[in-house]
Design an enzyme around this catalytic site. Structure first.
Site, PDB file in Angstrom:
ATOM      1  CB  SER A  59      44.023  41.024  47.672  1.00  0.00           C
ATOM      2  OG  SER A  59      44.885  39.866  47.906  1.00  0.00           O
TER       3      SER A  59
ATOM      4  CE1 TYR B 158      42.761  39.067  42.777  1.00  0.00           C
ATOM      5  CE2 TYR B 158      44.579  38.721  44.248  1.00  0.00           C
ATOM      6  CZ  TYR B 158      43.269  39.099  44.016  1.00  0.00           C
ATOM      7  OH  TYR B 158      42.169  38.939  45.109  1.00  0.00           O
TER       8      TYR B 158
ATOM      9  CE  LYS C 290      41.614  42.279  44.163  1.00  0.00           C
ATOM     10  NZ  LYS C 290      40.119  42.649  44.503  1.00  0.00           N
TER      11      LYS C 290
END
Ligand code: NDP
Length: 241
Positions: A133, A146, A150
């Site tokens: 991402s 998050y 990633k």
């Protein structure tokens, strides 16, 4: 990009980007082995797309390993499953952090280990795409776990690319910006927040799942035979300095 007769493992093929990737692959003649969680998605992947659909919670390391083995042998792997939980940094819980690392970082490692071992044992070549991402590069408020998960996945991609390419397995990462899927709707439902983000994307829109799917399939294909270890933004220019 011809996938006729190829078998491709797609994690998170139940919804969103993974589902669109699976649909395109099936249209192009591939057999898809889908690893996903919701029972209704498993049924639809089997009945509507003819996939080998394996139900698994990728937060469970042992179950993930068993599911990966059940999907083998395969020609390609797309680690697409991912999840998020929105919490400000100061309120990020250990439980949420561990869960996101388990699903977004550890599960891709486990599935890739099983896939790569099987190819090496059989003396065959292949390719992996890890779906990361823009959050691996940019600190996005409320996405601490998050972003960390990633960023960790990118570290894995680079090590895998170095260790596995000599064995004939290329490994690359893709980095979408907001892509209009159930996950994005969860994270970007506030119109003010969404407008702020969209203004920073020079092409002027969020990504569609197809925008991401086609880049993933290119990176798997022989056309990308010399592409290894890259982090490919799919962000309409969001990360231009
Ligand atoms: P969706 O939420 O639309 O789909 C995610 C898929 O992964 C679902 O099928 C989901 O199954 C599966 N999944 C999630 N957790 C688990 C689990 N524990 N075990 C098994 N399967 C699981 O997400 P997207 O399509 O939007 O995202 C796909 C990938 O793209 C993710 O890695 C995400 O981080 C990344 N990404 C997405 C962006 C976006 O804006 N959409 C932007 C940048 C990156 P179920 O619903 O049954 O849990």
């Amino acid at each position: 990009m011809n996938f006729e007769g190829k078998k491709v493992i797609v994690t998170g093929a139940g919804k969103g980007i993974g589902r669109v990737v699976a649909e395109i692959l099936v249209k192009r003649g591939a057999k898809v082995a889908a690893l996903t969680r919701s029972a209704d998605d498993v049924v639809s992947l089997r009945e509507d797309l003819g996939c080998q659909a394996i139900q698994v919670d990728l937060a469970d390391a042992e179950a993930t390993r068993e599911a990966a083995r059940a999907a083998l042998p395969a020609d390609f792997l797309i680690n697409c499953a991912g999840t998020t939980e929105l919490q400000p940094f100061l309120k990020t819980t250990v439980e949420a952090f561990d869960h996101l690392i388990a699903v977004n970082t550890r599960a891709p490692m486990i599935v890739a280990q099983e896939y790569a071992r099987s190819l090496i044992e059989d003396g065959r070549h292949g390719a992996i795409v890890n779906v990361s991402s823009v959050a691996a590069f940019v600190g996005i408020p409320d996405h601490a776990a998050y972003c960390a998960s990633k960023g960790g996945l990118d570290g894995l991609t680079r090590v895998m690319a170095k260790e596995l390419a000599p064995q004939g397995i290329r490994v690359n990462g893709v980095h979408p910006t907001v892509t209009l899927t159930p996950m994005a709707i969860k994270a970007w439902s506030d119109p003010e927040k969404a407008a702020g983000m969209q203004q920073r994307i020079p092409v002027g829109r969020f990504a569609e799942p197809e925008d991401v799917a086609e880049v993933i399939l290119f990176l798997l294909s022989d056309e990308a035979a010399m592409v290894n270890g890259i982090s490919m933004p799919i962000d309409g220019g969001y990360m231009i300095a």
